[in-house]
Design an enzyme around this catalytic site. Structure first.
Site, PDB file in Angstrom:
ATOM      1  N   HIS A  56       0.636  -0.535   0.034  1.00  0.00           N
ATOM      2  CA  HIS A  56      -0.286  -0.127  -0.026  1.00  0.00           C
ATOM      3  C   HIS A  56       1.222   1.422  -0.196  1.00  0.00           C
ATOM      4  O   HIS A  56       1.369   1.580   1.172  1.00  0.00           O
ATOM      5  CB  HIS A  56      -0.479   0.128   1.636  1.00  0.00           C
ATOM      6  CG  HIS A  56      -1.696   1.055   1.515  1.00  0.00           C
ATOM      7  ND1 HIS A  56      -2.811   1.280   0.733  1.00  0.00           N
ATOM      8  CD2 HIS A  56      -2.144   2.269   1.787  1.00  0.00           C
ATOM      9  CE1 HIS A  56      -3.720   2.214   0.879  1.00  0.00           C
ATOM     10  NE2 HIS A  56      -3.198   3.235   1.573  1.00  0.00           N
ATOM     11  N   HIS A  58       1.524   5.462  -1.719  1.00  0.00           N
ATOM     12  CA  HIS A  58       0.648   7.087  -2.078  1.00  0.00           C
ATOM     13  C   HIS A  58       1.672   7.750  -2.742  1.00  0.00           C
ATOM     14  O   HIS A  58       2.534   8.078  -1.998  1.00  0.00           O
ATOM     15  CB  HIS A  58      -0.284   7.548  -1.988  1.00  0.00           C
ATOM     16  CG  HIS A  58      -1.285   6.737  -1.007  1.00  0.00           C
ATOM     17  ND1 HIS A  58      -2.755   6.158  -2.094  1.00  0.00           N
ATOM     18  CD2 HIS A  58      -1.545   6.385   0.574  1.00  0.00           C
ATOM     19  CE1 HIS A  58      -3.459   5.581  -1.371  1.00  0.00           C
ATOM     20  NE2 HIS A  58      -2.443   5.589  -0.074  1.00  0.00           N
ATOM     21  N   TYR A 118      -5.440   7.585  -6.786  1.00  0.00           N
ATOM     22  CA  TYR A 118      -6.508   8.189  -7.164  1.00  0.00           C
ATOM     23  C   TYR A 118      -6.414   9.457  -7.687  1.00  0.00           C
ATOM     24  O   TYR A 118      -6.952  10.763  -7.423  1.00  0.00           O
ATOM     25  CB  TYR A 118      -6.906   8.150  -5.692  1.00  0.00           C
ATOM     26  CG  TYR A 118      -6.351   8.607  -4.344  1.00  0.00           C
ATOM     27  CD1 TYR A 118      -6.112   9.924  -4.276  1.00  0.00           C
ATOM     28  CD2 TYR A 118      -5.844   8.069  -3.267  1.00  0.00           C
ATOM     29  CE1 TYR A 118      -5.804  10.802  -2.878  1.00  0.00           C
ATOM     30  CE2 TYR A 118      -5.319   8.302  -2.297  1.00  0.00           C
ATOM     31  CZ  TYR A 118      -4.920   9.803  -2.373  1.00  0.00           C
ATOM     32  OH  TYR A 118      -4.680  10.438  -0.773  1.00  0.00           O
ATOM     33  N   HIS A 211     -10.325   1.307   1.388  1.00  0.00           N
ATOM     34  CA  HIS A 211      -9.216   2.214   2.794  1.00  0.00           C
ATOM     35  C   HIS A 211     -10.116   1.505   4.059  1.00  0.00           C
ATOM     36  O   HIS A 211     -11.327   1.855   3.489  1.00  0.00           O
ATOM     37  CB  HIS A 211      -8.687   3.061   2.365  1.00  0.00           C
ATOM     38  CG  HIS A 211      -7.908   3.662   1.691  1.00  0.00           C
ATOM     39  ND1 HIS A 211      -8.037   4.739   0.847  1.00  0.00           N
ATOM     40  CD2 HIS A 211      -7.066   3.298   2.276  1.00  0.00           C
ATOM     41  CE1 HIS A 211      -6.479   5.264   1.136  1.00  0.00           C
ATOM     42  NE2 HIS A 211      -6.005   4.905   1.424  1.00  0.00           N
ATOM     43  N   GLU A 214     -10.117   3.313   9.024  1.00  0.00           N
ATOM     44  CA  GLU A 214      -9.074   3.437   9.622  1.00  0.00           C
ATOM     45  C   GLU A 214      -9.024   4.463  10.663  1.00  0.00           C
ATOM     46  O   GLU A 214      -8.561   4.371  11.589  1.00  0.00           O
ATOM     47  CB  GLU A 214      -8.376   4.104   8.546  1.00  0.00           C
ATOM     48  CG  GLU A 214      -6.633   5.125   8.438  1.00  0.00           C
ATOM     49  CD  GLU A 214      -6.221   5.838   7.551  1.00  0.00           C
ATOM     50  OE1 GLU A 214      -6.902   5.964   6.409  1.00  0.00           O
ATOM     51  OE2 GLU A 214      -5.084   6.029   7.568  1.00  0.00           O
ATOM     52  N   HIS A 248      -5.220  -1.033   6.382  1.00  0.00           N
ATOM     53  CA  HIS A 248      -5.915  -0.823   7.609  1.00  0.00           C
ATOM     54  C   HIS A 248      -6.407  -1.403   8.880  1.00  0.00           C
ATOM     55  O   HIS A 248      -6.259  -2.516  10.043  1.00  0.00           O
ATOM     56  CB  HIS A 248      -5.749   1.122   7.663  1.00  0.00           C
ATOM     57  CG  HIS A 248      -5.294   1.807   7.050  1.00  0.00           C
ATOM     58  ND1 HIS A 248      -4.298   2.249   6.936  1.00  0.00           N
ATOM     59  CD2 HIS A 248      -5.996   2.832   6.295  1.00  0.00           C
ATOM     60  CE1 HIS A 248      -4.047   2.703   6.570  1.00  0.00           C
ATOM     61  NE2 HIS A 248      -4.626   3.621   5.862  1.00  0.00           N
ATOM     62  N   ASP A 297       2.761   4.290   3.357  1.00  0.00           N
ATOM     63  CA  ASP A 297       1.095   4.284   2.871  1.00  0.00           C
ATOM     64  C   ASP A 297       1.852   5.913   2.224  1.00  0.00           C
ATOM     65  O   ASP A 297       2.264   6.148   1.372  1.00  0.00           O
ATOM     66  CB  ASP A 297       0.422   4.498   4.251  1.00  0.00           C
ATOM     67  CG  ASP A 297      -0.626   4.539   4.030  1.00  0.00           C
ATOM     68  OD1 ASP A 297      -1.328   5.721   2.925  1.00  0.00           O
ATOM     69  OD2 ASP A 297      -2.210   4.913   5.257  1.00  0.00           O
TER      70      ASP A 297
HETATM   71 ZN   LIG Z   1      -3.685   5.109   1.970  1.00  0.00          ZN
END
Ligand SMILES: [Zn+2]
Length: 410
Positions: A56, A58, A118, A211, A214, A248, A297
């Site tokens: 995971h 970003h 995204y 996700h 979280e 998460h 992440d």
């Molecule tokens: Zn994330």
């Protein structure tokens, strides 16, 4: 045909095997034999382990490092800072940022990354930049293109789940590339749209990530909207399967844990601690059948060993109990668990038929010098870091040699 002879190699047990000869052909492992003589094979001292998976990521959030860690606030105020950054990123900036981030990952021993993507602006130019960056570094990539329909920024959103499916359908798998799907969250995707994404992934046998839980606030608003927890909402939408990964999974109800026993769970402890998210029930999840993996992440930190050991160490702090997970189980989370989650089944293992992705860890550096061979696996999981990574191979090609990147850029 390449032959490697490993002084020590982790083949899945609590202790490493000695004198392991690994044969490689066409990017895959063909033979693995312990107790072998080196012959004329290339010699790897120290401990050799399967490639480390970052399930995971970003990539663009690497630019927030050192800008968001101090001060007060919460996940929600951090998110405002992340939005401000996202608004400034062009495809060209994304290429440079992702290339640097993936290089840092390669140096930390990461051989496959799941980019939860995204920031697409309703087109594929940003995705192409991420794909190009991974190709230049030589790292294996699963691009998890995220459906995002409400909230957030314009640049996150498609106009509908069907528009998302059309756009993502234009991206093609490659030798080191898999296209997967993501439901950003139950905040960003309504129930009917989640069904569309789940069906798209199931039709293609593609990995699907989301996700999940979280923050407690997400659970409350999902209950109000759908009358269910986020996990059970996704289950109702047909999303939960062995190719689903809940990212998460911090604030879960007992039924959620039972349902996730059929899926993968990606823990991102260094980000979760930074954002004050909480500590998820990793042991209960694993014992309930969930396959664990880890992710960097927000890139607050890029160190797959730190993510893996934090599964155990954070749970110690939360429960007052030691030994919730064995070193071999933590190593599995960092390797095969992530490969399975990212749609490379059989990967993350030193076994015939697996992709030839592997990592050589130095046992004579400042961290691990003096480690008895029989304790090399636990020493690596509990103490090693990027500084101990010596060589990294993806698909039979070295991408890091002697702790420096090789890359594929001429
Ligand atoms: Zn994330």
């Amino acid at each position: 045909m390449t032959s490697l002879w490993c002084e020590l190699a982790w083949l899945g047990g609590d202790e490493p095997e000695r004198g392991v000869l690994i044969g490689i052909e066409d990017g895959a492992i063909t033979t693995v034999r312990a107790g072998a003589d080196p012959g004329d094979a290339e010699r790897l001292d120290g401990l050799t382990i399967p490639g480390l998976a970052n399930a995971h990521s970003h990539a663009f959030q690497r630019a927030l490092r050192g800008r968001t860690h101090s001060g007060t606030g919460s996940f929600w105020t951090w998110r405002e800072q992340m939005y401000a950054l996202a608004e400034t990123i062009t495809p060209d900036a994304y290429l440079r940022l992702a290339r640097a981030t993936f290089s840092e990952m390669a140096l930390a021993g990461i051989t496959v990354v799941g980019e939860f993507h995204y920031l697409h602006g309703g087109g594929n130019a940003m995705a192409e930049a991420v794909i190009q960056a991974a190709g230049e570094v030589g790292i294996r990539l699963t691009l998890l293109d995220a459906c995002y329909l409400r909230g957030g920024l314009d640049s996150f959103r498609d106009t509908s789940a069907h528009a998302w499916a059309r756009r993502v359908g234009e991206l093609q798998d490659g030798e080191l590339l898999r296209i997967g799907a993501a439901i950003h969250s139950v905040r960003a995707v309504d129930f009917e749209s989640a069904k569309v994404v789940a069906e798209w992934a199931a039709d293609r046998g593609a990995p699907l990530h989301a996700h999940v839980s979280e923050q407690p606030e997400e659970n409350e608003s999902c209950q109000q909207e759908n009358g269910l927890t986020p996990t059970l909402t996704l289950a109702e939408a047909g999303a939960i399967s062995p190719s689903f990964t809940a990212v998460h999974a911090t604030h879960l109800a007992p039924n959620d844990i039972a349902v996730l026993g059929f899926a993968n769970v990606c823990l991102c402890p260094t980000t979760e601690r930074d954002l004050a998210d909480g500590i998820g029930p990793a042991r209960q999840l694993r014992e309930g059948g969930a396959k664990l993996c880890t992710g960097s992440d927000s890139q607050a930190f890029i160190d797959p060993f730190e993510e893996a050991r934090a599964i155990e160490l954070d749970e110690r702090l939360a429960t007052g109990v030691r030994g919730n997970h064995t070193p071999a189980q933590l190593m599995e989370a960092a390797t095969s668990g992530g490969y399975d989650s990212l749609g490379w089944p059989g990967g993350g293992r030193l076994a015939p038929g697996a992709p030839a992705d592997l990592v050589n860890v130095s046992l004579d550096g400042i961290t691990l010098a003096g480690t008895p061979p029989e304790h090399a696996v636990e020493a690596t999981i509990f103490a090693a870091g990027p500084r101990d990574i010596r060589h990294v191979m993806v698909a039979g090609r070295w991408i890091v040699r002697n702790s420096d990147t090789v890359g594929t850029v001429p």
